[in-house]
Design an enzyme around this catalytic site. Structure first.
Site, PDB file in Angstrom:
ATOM      1  N   SER A  70     -68.464  10.422  -8.571  1.00  0.00           N
ATOM      2  CA  SER A  70     -68.880  10.041  -7.224  1.00  0.00           C
ATOM      3  C   SER A  70     -69.670  11.156  -6.561  1.00  0.00           C
ATOM      4  CB  SER A  70     -67.748   9.547  -6.329  1.00  0.00           C
ATOM      5  OG  SER A  70     -68.338   8.792  -5.273  1.00  0.00           O
ATOM      6  N   HIS A  75     -72.739  19.457   5.158  1.00  0.00           N
ATOM      7  CA  HIS A  75     -73.750  19.658   6.193  1.00  0.00           C
ATOM      8  C   HIS A  75     -73.228  20.772   7.093  1.00  0.00           C
ATOM      9  CE1 HIS A  75     -77.299  18.169   8.369  1.00  0.00           C
ATOM     10  NE2 HIS A  75     -76.685  18.675   9.410  1.00  0.00           N
ATOM     11  N   CYS A  90     -63.832   8.835  -7.807  1.00  0.00           N
ATOM     12  CA  CYS A  90     -63.224   7.538  -8.102  1.00  0.00           C
ATOM     13  C   CYS A  90     -62.170   7.682  -9.201  1.00  0.00           C
ATOM     14  CB  CYS A  90     -64.285   6.514  -8.483  1.00  0.00           C
ATOM     15  SG  CYS A  90     -65.074   6.824 -10.062  1.00  0.00           S
TER      16      CYS A  90
END
Length: 123
Positions: A70, A75, A90
């Site tokens: 995944s 940020h 996952c």
């Protein structure tokens, strides 16, 4: 796979973090984050299928590691001493919940961070 097995499937843990980080260098050095993350990804036997990043004029950065399992995304906002981190693996072939928890802990330690918000979404 029968219907009973399908209904028991747990797609995985998606952890969302907002961290307070006092060391501005950690919030501005995309290269340090990338190197640390690549080492972690390797240590946890995860597979990178793509990387995208951008450095902002404010010296913050954003980076996404697209993984076969995944993703890990960050940020940073050095002007606010904060970052957001998104970790999702996952559980298609095995339960990766403990890996998500361990990755989260490793990133908190790397950034010497105070946790402002931590959300677990069990998919």
């Amino acid at each position: 796979m029968n219907q009973s097995e399908k209904s028991l499937y747990n797609p995985g843990l998606h952890k969302l973090l907002t961290l307070q980080v006092k060391d501005e260098m950690l919030l501005t050095s995309l290269e340090n984050f990338q190197e640390f993350s690549k080492n972690l990804i390797n240590d946890f036997n995860l597979e990178i299928v793509g990387i995208s990043h951008h450095s902002f004029d404010s010296s913050g950065y954003t980076m996404a590691f697209c993984l076969k399992e995944s993703h890990i995304c960050i940020h940073t906002w050095p002007e606010f001493e904060q970052l957001t981190l998104d970790i999702y693996l996952c559980n298609y072939l095995k339960d990766n919940t403990q890996k998500v928890e361990a990755l989260s802990t490793a990133y908190k330690q790397f950034f010497n961070a105070e946790v402002l918000n931590e959300t677990n979404v069990y998919r």
